[in-house]
Motif scaffolding. Sequence first.
Motif, PDB file in Angstrom:
ATOM      1  N   SER A 156       3.396   3.856  -6.658  1.00  0.00           N
ATOM      2  CA  SER A 156       2.760   5.013  -6.029  1.00  0.00           C
ATOM      3  C   SER A 156       3.750   6.154  -5.883  1.00  0.00           C
ATOM      4  O   SER A 156       4.944   5.943  -5.694  1.00  0.00           O
ATOM      5  CB  SER A 156       2.198   4.632  -4.660  1.00  0.00           C
ATOM      6  OG  SER A 156       3.256   4.275  -3.776  1.00  0.00           O
ATOM      7  N   THR A 157       3.230   7.374  -5.973  1.00  0.00           N
ATOM      8  CA  THR A 157       4.057   8.572  -5.780  1.00  0.00           C
ATOM      9  C   THR A 157       3.734   9.263  -4.458  1.00  0.00           C
ATOM     10  O   THR A 157       4.261  10.342  -4.188  1.00  0.00           O
ATOM     11  CB  THR A 157       3.850   9.560  -6.942  1.00  0.00           C
ATOM     12  OG1 THR A 157       2.453   9.899  -7.043  1.00  0.00           O
ATOM     13  CG2 THR A 157       4.306   8.939  -8.264  1.00  0.00           C
ATOM     14  N   ASN A 158       2.868   8.647  -3.650  1.00  0.00           N
ATOM     15  CA  ASN A 158       2.565   9.218  -2.334  1.00  0.00           C
ATOM     16  C   ASN A 158       3.806   9.161  -1.439  1.00  0.00           C
ATOM     17  O   ASN A 158       4.589   8.211  -1.516  1.00  0.00           O
ATOM     18  CB  ASN A 158       1.436   8.446  -1.657  1.00  0.00           C
ATOM     19  CG  ASN A 158       0.133   8.505  -2.429  1.00  0.00           C
ATOM     20  OD1 ASN A 158      -0.033   7.765  -3.397  1.00  0.00           O
ATOM     21  ND2 ASN A 158      -0.779   9.364  -1.997  1.00  0.00           N
ATOM     22  N   SER A 159       3.942  10.144  -0.581  1.00  0.00           N
ATOM     23  CA  SER A 159       5.006  10.094   0.415  1.00  0.00           C
ATOM     24  C   SER A 159       4.658   9.035   1.458  1.00  0.00           C
ATOM     25  O   SER A 159       3.494   8.634   1.602  1.00  0.00           O
ATOM     26  CB  SER A 159       5.170  11.457   1.090  1.00  0.00           C
ATOM     27  OG  SER A 159       3.997  11.801   1.796  1.00  0.00           O
ATOM     28  N   ALA A 160       5.659   8.589   2.200  1.00  0.00           N
ATOM     29  CA  ALA A 160       5.433   7.564   3.218  1.00  0.00           C
ATOM     30  C   ALA A 160       4.391   7.993   4.251  1.00  0.00           C
ATOM     31  O   ALA A 160       3.504   7.197   4.596  1.00  0.00           O
ATOM     32  CB  ALA A 160       6.755   7.208   3.891  1.00  0.00           C
ATOM     33  N   PRO A 161       4.424   9.234   4.762  1.00  0.00           N
ATOM     34  CA  PRO A 161       3.395   9.631   5.737  1.00  0.00           C
ATOM     35  C   PRO A 161       1.983   9.645   5.150  1.00  0.00           C
ATOM     36  O   PRO A 161       1.013   9.314   5.841  1.00  0.00           O
ATOM     37  CB  PRO A 161       3.828  11.052   6.134  1.00  0.00           C
ATOM     38  CG  PRO A 161       5.288  11.104   5.853  1.00  0.00           C
ATOM     39  CD  PRO A 161       5.482  10.258   4.632  1.00  0.00           C
ATOM     40  N   SER A 162       1.865  10.009   3.866  1.00  0.00           N
ATOM     41  CA  SER A 162       0.523  10.097   3.277  1.00  0.00           C
ATOM     42  C   SER A 162      -0.074   8.728   2.986  1.00  0.00           C
ATOM     43  O   SER A 162      -1.291   8.608   2.812  1.00  0.00           O
ATOM     44  CB  SER A 162       0.563  10.926   1.993  1.00  0.00           C
ATOM     45  OG  SER A 162       1.254  10.232   0.960  1.00  0.00           O
ATOM     46  N   MET A 163       0.761   7.665   2.946  1.00  0.00           N
ATOM     47  CA  MET A 163       0.228   6.341   2.685  1.00  0.00           C
ATOM     48  C   MET A 163      -0.687   5.884   3.818  1.00  0.00           C
ATOM     49  O   MET A 163      -1.664   5.168   3.579  1.00  0.00           O
ATOM     50  CB  MET A 163       1.374   5.336   2.512  1.00  0.00           C
ATOM     51  CG  MET A 163       2.112   5.471   1.184  1.00  0.00           C
ATOM     52  SD  MET A 163       1.024   5.306  -0.255  1.00  0.00           S
ATOM     53  CE  MET A 163       0.522   3.602  -0.118  1.00  0.00           C
ATOM     54  N   ALA A 164      -0.403   6.319   5.049  1.00  0.00           N
ATOM     55  CA  ALA A 164      -1.291   5.988   6.167  1.00  0.00           C
ATOM     56  C   ALA A 164      -2.655   6.623   5.959  1.00  0.00           C
ATOM     57  O   ALA A 164      -3.697   6.030   6.290  1.00  0.00           O
ATOM     58  CB  ALA A 164      -0.674   6.450   7.480  1.00  0.00           C
ATOM     59  N   GLU A 165      -2.671   7.830   5.382  1.00  0.00           N
ATOM     60  CA  GLU A 165      -3.934   8.508   5.125  1.00  0.00           C
ATOM     61  C   GLU A 165      -4.690   7.870   3.972  1.00  0.00           C
ATOM     62  O   GLU A 165      -5.909   7.985   3.881  1.00  0.00           O
ATOM     63  CB  GLU A 165      -3.672   9.982   4.838  1.00  0.00           C
ATOM     64  CG  GLU A 165      -3.049  10.733   6.008  1.00  0.00           C
ATOM     65  CD  GLU A 165      -2.752  12.179   5.677  1.00  0.00           C
ATOM     66  OE1 GLU A 165      -2.857  12.538   4.478  1.00  0.00           O
ATOM     67  OE2 GLU A 165      -2.422  12.946   6.604  1.00  0.00           O
ATOM     68  N   PHE A 219      -4.904   4.644   3.593  1.00  0.00           N
ATOM     69  CA  PHE A 219      -5.623   3.540   4.225  1.00  0.00           C
ATOM     70  C   PHE A 219      -6.882   4.029   4.944  1.00  0.00           C
ATOM     71  O   PHE A 219      -7.893   3.322   4.980  1.00  0.00           O
ATOM     72  CB  PHE A 219      -4.706   2.811   5.211  1.00  0.00           C
ATOM     73  CG  PHE A 219      -3.677   1.949   4.548  1.00  0.00           C
ATOM     74  CD1 PHE A 219      -4.030   0.776   3.900  1.00  0.00           C
ATOM     75  CD2 PHE A 219      -2.339   2.312   4.563  1.00  0.00           C
ATOM     76  CE1 PHE A 219      -3.081  -0.017   3.297  1.00  0.00           C
ATOM     77  CE2 PHE A 219      -1.381   1.523   3.956  1.00  0.00           C
ATOM     78  CZ  PHE A 219      -1.747   0.355   3.316  1.00  0.00           C
ATOM     79  N   THR A 220      -6.811   5.236   5.525  1.00  0.00           N
ATOM     80  CA  THR A 220      -7.973   5.764   6.256  1.00  0.00           C
ATOM     81  C   THR A 220      -8.958   6.470   5.340  1.00  0.00           C
ATOM     82  O   THR A 220     -10.038   6.858   5.779  1.00  0.00           O
ATOM     83  CB  THR A 220      -7.505   6.741   7.347  1.00  0.00           C
ATOM     84  OG1 THR A 220      -6.822   7.852   6.739  1.00  0.00           O
ATOM     85  CG2 THR A 220      -6.580   6.051   8.332  1.00  0.00           C
ATOM     86  N   GLY A 221      -8.576   6.664   4.097  1.00  0.00           N
ATOM     87  CA  GLY A 221      -9.460   7.343   3.157  1.00  0.00           C
ATOM     88  C   GLY A 221      -9.324   8.843   3.172  1.00  0.00           C
ATOM     89  O   GLY A 221     -10.092   9.537   2.490  1.00  0.00           O
ATOM     90  N   ASP A 222      -8.347   9.371   3.901  1.00  0.00           N
ATOM     91  CA  ASP A 222      -8.158  10.811   3.976  1.00  0.00           C
ATOM     92  C   ASP A 222      -7.313  11.358   2.826  1.00  0.00           C
ATOM     93  O   ASP A 222      -7.265  12.567   2.618  1.00  0.00           O
ATOM     94  CB  ASP A 222      -7.497  11.186   5.313  1.00  0.00           C
ATOM     95  CG  ASP A 222      -8.400  10.866   6.497  1.00  0.00           C
ATOM     96  OD1 ASP A 222      -9.622  11.069   6.370  1.00  0.00           O
ATOM     97  OD2 ASP A 222      -7.876  10.397   7.533  1.00  0.00           O
TER      98      ASP A 222
END
Length: 271
Positions: A147-156, A158-161
């Motif tokens: 994945s190339t998502n940043s660590a903070p965006s990985m939480a989003e 999971f929530t579908g955001d």
Amino acid sequence: CRFRIPDTDGLLTSYRFVAYDGYAPEKTAWLALSSTGRLATEAGKLFLAPYTGDADAPLLTIEVGEWSMRKLSASEASRRGRTWVPESYGNQFAWEAWRMLEAYLVRSACHGGQTDDDAKGGLARVDDQPRTPSARLRVSHLGLGGSTNSAPSMAEVFTGDSDLETEARVKEYGCTLELDGSQAQVAWEADMEASTLKLQSESPRFLVLYQNSEVSIDTAEHTNSLLACALGFAIAKWANPWVAEEVADERAEDFVRKELQDAIALSLALE
């Protein structure tokens, strides 16, 4: 023999390409190559016929198999990855993508006046039984994905955001030719940035180059040049590292999601 096959021909003629005399200064058409569809990502067939001949009566057929992909085990990934340039992916994994190409000669014919006996020392023996492969190639590519998502965006994620963003990069590649029950390694060099490719075999002797949107194939005197032309073009066009990278990139999301699901399951089991 030397063949030149401009990649741009296929853009104008709907999956049809032309092999020209590589030694002639002008365009002298020798062979026509027609594919059944988008073989870069789909299984299908490539037909080779004389340029002025009957397209419905090809000299040979190349069957291009589906792309397969697997995740490497931790030990295999560690062993192979020692020489790879690292990546900074999250949920990183090592992968292999491969496909098979099988050649079927459908007529007792050889290019350049070769007889059946002459062809025995070349790329394949001419065979009157079209369903027996004259040659089989396994093209394999290995690399890293994640994945190339940043660590903070990985939480989003999971929530579908946020969408999960993935990427894959080829690190290693190889090609094995099976001929008359024995295997021969084909040397492979590629420049991913310049999209250039070189494949070379000493026995049988042939050289395939892809550069400037053109495939060129050189064959030695006793190599079956028809077979080398069709196989060489199919590899350079539809089994090259950058096509494999696109395939791996498309499938990387499934692997990363599986990694995340396993991590969540493990976390819940430990609670």
